[in-house]
Design an enzyme around this catalytic site. Structure first.
Site, PDB file in Angstrom:
ATOM      1  N   ALA A  79      83.107  13.152   5.667  1.00 48.59           N
ATOM      2  CA  ALA A  79      84.280  13.768   6.283  1.00 48.59           C
ATOM      3  C   ALA A  79      85.329  12.668   6.479  1.00 48.59           C
ATOM      4  CB  ALA A  79      83.888  14.368   7.618  1.00 48.59           C
ATOM      5  N   GLY A 100      79.279  14.033   5.250  1.00 48.73           N
ATOM      6  CA  GLY A 100      79.606  15.374   4.740  1.00 48.73           C
ATOM      7  C   GLY A 100      79.404  15.500   3.237  1.00 48.73           C
ATOM      8  N   GLU A 125      75.862  16.223   2.853  1.00 48.78           N
ATOM      9  CA  GLU A 125      75.644  17.585   3.337  1.00 48.78           C
ATOM     10  C   GLU A 125      76.115  18.631   2.306  1.00 48.78           C
ATOM     11  OE1 GLU A 125      77.540  16.363   7.041  1.00 48.78           O
ATOM     12  OE2 GLU A 125      75.942  17.396   8.122  1.00 48.78           O
TER      13      GLU A 125
HETATM   14  N1  COA Z   1      87.162   8.949   5.467  1.00 48.35           N
HETATM   15  C1  COA Z   1      88.418   8.486   5.260  1.00 48.35           C
HETATM   16  N2  COA Z   1      88.714   7.514   4.376  1.00 48.35           N
HETATM   17  C2  COA Z   1      87.674   6.996   3.687  1.00 48.35           C
HETATM   18  C3  COA Z   1      86.358   7.424   3.861  1.00 48.35           C
HETATM   19  C4  COA Z   1      86.105   8.445   4.803  1.00 48.35           C
HETATM   20  N3  COA Z   1      84.888   8.953   5.015  1.00 48.35           N
HETATM   21  N4  COA Z   1      85.546   6.698   3.048  1.00 48.35           N
HETATM   22  C5  COA Z   1      86.360   5.854   2.390  1.00 48.35           C
HETATM   23  N5  COA Z   1      87.638   6.032   2.761  1.00 48.35           N
HETATM   24  C6  COA Z   1      88.834   5.304   2.285  1.00 48.35           C
HETATM   25  C7  COA Z   1      88.894   3.910   2.920  1.00 48.35           C
HETATM   26  O1  COA Z   1      89.478   3.972   4.199  1.00 48.35           O
HETATM   27  C8  COA Z   1      89.747   3.183   1.913  1.00 48.35           C
HETATM   28  O2  COA Z   1      91.083   3.538   2.116  1.00 48.35           O
HETATM   29  P1  COA Z   1      92.256   2.384   2.033  1.00 48.35           P
HETATM   30  O3  COA Z   1      92.233   1.962   0.584  1.00 48.35           O
HETATM   31  O4  COA Z   1      93.492   3.143   2.410  1.00 48.35           O
HETATM   32  O5  COA Z   1      91.856   1.303   2.979  1.00 48.35           O
HETATM   33  C9  COA Z   1      89.316   3.809   0.569  1.00 48.35           C
HETATM   34  O6  COA Z   1      88.716   5.066   0.894  1.00 48.35           O
HETATM   35  C10 COA Z   1      88.282   2.978  -0.158  1.00 48.35           C
HETATM   36  O7  COA Z   1      87.191   2.749   0.731  1.00 48.35           O
HETATM   37  P2  COA Z   1      86.646   1.275   1.081  1.00 48.35           P
HETATM   38  O8  COA Z   1      85.913   1.362   2.390  1.00 48.35           O
HETATM   39  O9  COA Z   1      87.737   0.282   0.976  1.00 48.35           O
HETATM   40  O10 COA Z   1      85.612   1.075  -0.126  1.00 48.35           O
HETATM   41  P3  COA Z   1      84.307   0.181  -0.140  1.00 48.35           P
HETATM   42  O11 COA Z   1      83.852   0.147  -1.550  1.00 48.35           O
HETATM   43  O12 COA Z   1      84.533  -1.118   0.569  1.00 48.35           O
HETATM   44  O13 COA Z   1      83.231   1.002   0.740  1.00 48.35           O
HETATM   45  C11 COA Z   1      82.058   2.991   1.462  1.00 48.35           C
HETATM   46  C12 COA Z   1      82.799   2.283   0.308  1.00 48.35           C
HETATM   47  C13 COA Z   1      81.755   4.405   1.023  1.00 48.35           C
HETATM   48  C14 COA Z   1      80.755   2.238   1.791  1.00 48.35           C
HETATM   49  C15 COA Z   1      82.973   2.972   2.730  1.00 48.35           C
HETATM   50  O14 COA Z   1      84.234   3.483   2.366  1.00 48.35           O
HETATM   51  C16 COA Z   1      82.446   3.820   3.864  1.00 48.35           C
HETATM   52  O15 COA Z   1      81.550   3.389   4.591  1.00 48.35           O
HETATM   53  N6  COA Z   1      83.026   5.027   4.041  1.00 48.35           N
HETATM   54  C17 COA Z   1      82.663   5.878   5.161  1.00 48.35           C
HETATM   55  C18 COA Z   1      81.319   6.514   4.956  1.00 48.35           C
HETATM   56  C19 COA Z   1      80.950   7.350   6.156  1.00 48.35           C
HETATM   57  O16 COA Z   1      80.688   6.847   7.244  1.00 48.35           O
HETATM   58  N7  COA Z   1      80.909   8.672   5.962  1.00 48.35           N
HETATM   59  C20 COA Z   1      80.552   9.595   6.985  1.00 48.35           C
HETATM   60  C21 COA Z   1      81.728  10.119   7.681  1.00 48.35           C
HETATM   61  S1  COA Z   1      81.230  11.267   8.944  1.00 48.35           S
END
Ligand code: COA
Length: 264
Positions: free
Chosen positions: A65, A110, A113
């Protein structure tokens, strides 16, 4: 449609692609609303015999999400967000034709999910699965607390939800989450081939089998559990750990939790 693409391949195979690559296909309200609308159309399309749900790009299926959007939500908005997620996942689950989650990268929160609401999961060997919500000060809110244990058993589901651990494709296969792992370069062609194999069988027979298996799942399910999940998800919003967890993600740092939730 801004964030979704529907593609009809030959032989009754359709692809529903989530296209928000700049945010790793994270699910915000608008995207979930589009999904709800599109699924209504797809459900009535009798030419579809198998559907592949996937994410755009080669990095992410859906990275959860949208944390940036959730950060500003009140408790009652979070409950509504969770209920929207429940409607969408239930619609996917109850589509008349088989659904394959084509997990090409991150399937977190999500995103995982959504995959759990498909009939089975085909993954690239680069896929990553997990329910990391407790690391943001919340819980899975799109049915994960109800559905995951049906896939992998209660004990493994608790381990994953409480630890927020990430699983590689190989680990996810050992947990019983993934039906097939394909090498990244063969992932798409192999997933489509499997969908075509399903689509080549008697649609009436395949759909009757799916209906029976879904009825079995629903007969053992307490629908109130989804509502309890939505309410619990909502109660965590506004508490110290939720505020810190989501702020830390946006600020790209590790959260510092003090243990303050409704029961903390
Ligand atoms: N919601 C909003 N934005 C998200 C996102 C999320 N769940 N997951 C990734 N993004 C965005 C990042 O903020 C980033 O945006 P920016 O370029 O404007 O800074 C872009 O997507 C790329 O993500 P980034 O974190 O820079 O990539 P990464 O390769 O370093 O890491 C993940 C990838 C998936 C490990 C990391 O993005 C992450 O942990 N995301 C959240 C996962 C999560 O907790 N999901 C559950 C939500 S309830």
């Amino acid at each position: 449609m801004k964030c979704l693409e529907v593609e009809k391949l030959e032989a009754g195979v359709a692809v529903l692609r989530i296209c928000r690559e700049d945010a790793l296909n994270a699910l915000n309200m608008a995207l979930l609303g589009e999904l709800e609308e599109t699924l209504q159309t797809l459900r009535a399309d009798t030419s579809i015999r198998a559907l592949i749900l996937t994410g755009d790009g080669d990095k992410s299926f859906v990275a959860g999400a949208d944390i940036v959007e959730m950060q500003g939500m009140t408790s009652s908005q979070a409950v509504q967000f969770s209920r929207l997620g429940h409607r969408v996942t239930r619609m996917i689950e109850d589509l008349p034709f088989p659904t394959l989650a084509g997990v090409n990268g991150y399937a977190l929160g999500g995103g995982m999910e959504l995959a759990l609401s498909c009939d089975f999961i085909c993954a690239s060997d680069t896929a990553v699965f997990g329910l990391p919500e407790v690391g943001l000060g919340v819980i899975p809110g799109f049915g994960g607390t109800v559905r995951l244990s049906k896939w992998i058993g209660l004990s493994k589901a608790k381990e994953l939800i409480f630890s927020g651990a990430r699983l590689s494709s190989a680990q996810a296969e050992k947990y019983g989450l993934v039906a097939h792992i394909y090498k990244k370069e063969e992932f798409w062609i192999s997933t489509v081939a499997l969908a075509k194999q399903i689509a080549s069988k008697s649609a009436g027979a395949v759909q009757a089998a799916k209906r029976l298996m879904q009825e079995e799942i629903h007969s053992n399910e307490n629908p109130a559990k989804f509502d309890v999940e939505a309410m619990t998800f909502g109660t965590l919003f506004g508490h110290t750990d939720q505020v810190e967890g989501m702020k830390a993600f946006v600020e790209k740092r590790k959260p510092v939790f003090v243990g303050h939730g409704p029961t903390g």
